[in-house]
Design a protein around this motif. Structure first.
Motif, mmCIF file in Angstrom:
data_model
loop_
_atom_site.group_PDB
_atom_site.id
_atom_site.type_symbol
_atom_site.label_atom_id
_atom_site.label_comp_id
_atom_site.label_asym_id
_atom_site.label_seq_id
_atom_site.Cartn_x
_atom_site.Cartn_y
_atom_site.Cartn_z
ATOM 1 N N GLU A 16 14.882 145.434 0.097
ATOM 2 C CA GLU A 16 15.437 146.315 -1.042
ATOM 3 C C GLU A 16 14.028 147.306 -0.354
ATOM 4 O OE1 GLU A 16 17.145 145.046 -4.766
ATOM 5 O OE2 GLU A 16 18.388 145.856 -4.190
ATOM 6 N N ILE A 17 12.990 146.215 -0.758
ATOM 7 C CA ILE A 17 11.388 146.933 -0.204
ATOM 8 C C ILE A 17 10.914 147.506 0.651
ATOM 9 C CG2 ILE A 17 8.696 146.503 -0.289
ATOM 10 C CD1 ILE A 17 9.580 144.521 -2.275
ATOM 11 N N ALA A 18 12.116 147.128 1.878
ATOM 12 C CA ALA A 18 11.351 147.655 2.863
ATOM 13 C C ALA A 18 12.510 148.268 2.916
ATOM 14 C CB ALA A 18 12.008 146.078 4.741
ATOM 15 N N CYS A 19 13.744 148.593 2.916
ATOM 16 C CA CYS A 19 14.460 149.710 2.790
ATOM 17 C C CYS A 19 13.728 150.892 2.039
ATOM 18 C CB CYS A 19 15.929 149.727 2.285
ATOM 19 S SG CYS A 19 16.982 149.176 3.426
ATOM 20 N N MET A 20 13.295 150.817 0.817
ATOM 21 C CA MET A 20 12.685 152.047 -0.171
ATOM 22 C C MET A 20 11.829 152.693 0.817
ATOM 23 S SD MET A 20 13.229 150.708 -4.038
ATOM 24 C CE MET A 20 12.342 149.384 -3.844
ATOM 25 N N LEU A 40 17.921 151.022 6.160
ATOM 26 C CA LEU A 40 18.198 152.240 5.493
ATOM 27 C C LEU A 40 18.648 152.174 4.144
ATOM 28 C CD1 LEU A 40 20.369 154.343 7.962
ATOM 29 C CD2 LEU A 40 18.110 154.788 7.456
ATOM 30 N N THR A 41 19.433 151.487 4.414
ATOM 31 C CA THR A 41 19.700 149.713 2.811
ATOM 32 C C THR A 41 20.840 149.164 3.017
ATOM 33 O OG1 THR A 41 21.578 151.253 0.939
ATOM 34 C CG2 THR A 41 21.972 151.770 2.660
ATOM 35 N N THR A 42 21.279 148.612 2.187
ATOM 36 C CA THR A 42 22.309 147.278 2.713
ATOM 37 C C THR A 42 23.658 147.864 1.708
ATOM 38 O OG1 THR A 42 22.047 146.987 -0.288
ATOM 39 C CG2 THR A 42 20.636 145.577 1.688
ATOM 40 N N ARG A 43 24.607 147.183 1.931
ATOM 41 C CA ARG A 43 25.940 147.625 1.384
ATOM 42 C C ARG A 43 26.725 146.114 1.368
ATOM 43 N NH1 ARG A 43 30.000 146.835 5.361
ATOM 44 N NH2 ARG A 43 29.511 146.858 7.203
ATOM 45 N N THR A 44 27.469 146.506 0.296
ATOM 46 C CA THR A 44 28.289 145.162 0.237
ATOM 47 C C THR A 44 30.052 145.547 0.450
ATOM 48 O OG1 THR A 44 27.029 144.625 -1.765
ATOM 49 C CG2 THR A 44 29.799 143.698 -1.538
ATOM 50 N N GLU A 50 27.371 140.938 2.562
ATOM 51 C CA GLU A 50 26.561 141.946 2.644
ATOM 52 C C GLU A 50 25.549 142.300 3.482
ATOM 53 O OE1 GLU A 50 24.552 141.434 -1.766
ATOM 54 O OE2 GLU A 50 24.980 139.578 -0.919
ATOM 55 N N PHE A 51 25.101 143.482 3.818
ATOM 56 C CA PHE A 51 24.685 143.753 5.431
ATOM 57 C C PHE A 51 23.530 144.497 4.994
ATOM 58 C CE2 PHE A 51 28.869 143.159 5.465
ATOM 59 C CZ PHE A 51 29.368 142.820 7.553
ATOM 60 N N LEU A 52 22.838 144.807 5.859
ATOM 61 C CA LEU A 52 21.908 145.913 6.275
ATOM 62 C C LEU A 52 22.667 147.031 7.408
ATOM 63 C CD1 LEU A 52 18.746 146.112 5.514
ATOM 64 C CD2 LEU A 52 17.941 144.748 7.278
ATOM 65 N N GLN A 53 22.023 148.003 6.931
ATOM 66 C CA GLN A 53 21.960 149.093 7.590
ATOM 67 C C GLN A 53 21.046 150.029 8.261
ATOM 68 O OE1 GLN A 53 24.742 151.807 4.399
ATOM 69 N NE2 GLN A 53 26.144 151.345 6.013
ATOM 70 N N PHE A 54 20.672 150.078 9.256
ATOM 71 C CA PHE A 54 19.470 150.753 10.176
ATOM 72 C C PHE A 54 20.050 152.235 10.774
ATOM 73 C CE2 PHE A 54 18.972 146.017 10.343
ATOM 74 C CZ PHE A 54 18.112 145.802 10.313
ATOM 75 N N ALA A 55 18.570 152.626 10.532
ATOM 76 C CA ALA A 55 18.561 154.012 11.010
ATOM 77 C C ALA A 55 18.951 153.447 13.483
ATOM 78 C CB ALA A 55 17.643 154.069 11.338
ATOM 79 N N ILE A 58 21.728 151.135 15.157
ATOM 80 C CA ILE A 58 22.124 149.872 15.693
ATOM 81 C C ILE A 58 23.136 149.331 14.362
ATOM 82 C CG2 ILE A 58 20.140 147.642 14.601
ATOM 83 C CD1 ILE A 58 17.963 149.641 14.876
ATOM 84 N N GLU A 59 23.462 148.511 14.605
ATOM 85 C CA GLU A 59 25.039 147.973 13.994
ATOM 86 C C GLU A 59 23.763 147.127 12.777
ATOM 87 O OE1 GLU A 59 28.109 144.221 15.572
ATOM 88 O OE2 GLU A 59 27.453 145.621 16.815
ATOM 89 N N ASP A 60 25.026 146.886 12.159
ATOM 90 C CA ASP A 60 24.565 145.877 10.518
ATOM 91 C C ASP A 60 24.339 144.840 10.916
ATOM 92 O OD1 ASP A 60 24.746 148.945 9.111
ATOM 93 O OD2 ASP A 60 26.855 148.140 8.352
ATOM 94 N N VAL A 61 23.653 144.743 10.170
ATOM 95 C CA VAL A 61 23.337 142.762 10.007
ATOM 96 C C VAL A 61 23.740 141.743 9.289
ATOM 97 C CG1 VAL A 61 21.860 141.280 10.352
ATOM 98 C CG2 VAL A 61 21.491 143.251 11.718
ATOM 99 N N ARG A 62 24.958 141.254 8.960
ATOM 100 C CA ARG A 62 25.070 140.640 7.346
ATOM 101 C C ARG A 62 24.234 139.620 7.423
ATOM 102 N NH1 ARG A 62 30.138 136.450 7.469
ATOM 103 N NH2 ARG A 62 28.702 134.968 7.769
ATOM 104 N N LEU A 63 23.711 139.390 6.235
ATOM 105 C CA LEU A 63 21.993 139.492 5.988
ATOM 106 C C LEU A 63 22.235 138.359 5.805
ATOM 107 C CD1 LEU A 63 22.000 141.353 1.886
ATOM 108 C CD2 LEU A 63 20.898 141.917 4.603
#
Length: 90
Positions: A16-20, A40-44, A50-55, A58-63
């Motif tokens: 979350e800090i990395a996204c913020m 950019l953010t995480t999504r559920t 849960e996934f980490l979304q990138f600019a 880049i494909e979303d990565v499951r946490l």
């Protein structure tokens, strides 16, 4: 893919800090792949994964597929954080 294992809550904070802060990250995956990207953010998902979304397309990565993240920005508030095998009890 294996059953989703939620990331340890203390380590989730680093994501979350990395996204913020918009940190550019070196991302290491549990399968050995690495890449650099700006999270950019995480999504559920409805499945509770849960996934980490990138600019940058880049494909979303499951946490639970993250082995480690390292901020590449000078002055980042944390260094390399190992995430793999650090899951919350379910």
């Amino acid at each position: 893919m294996d059953r989703y294992q939620p990331l340890n809550c203390d380590l989730y904070d680093y994501v979350e800090i990395a996204c913020m802060h918009g940190y550019r990250l070196k991302v290491e995956l549990v399968d050995g792949q690495t890449f650099e990207g700006k999270p950019l953010t995480t999504r559920t998902a409805p499945s509770k994964e849960e996934f980490l979304q990138f600019a940058d397309g880049i494909e979303d990565v499951r946490l639970d597929q993250l082995a480690a993240i390292t901020p590449l920005d000078e002055g980042a508030s944390f260094g390399r954080v190992e995430l793999g095998n650090s899951f919350c009890a379910t």
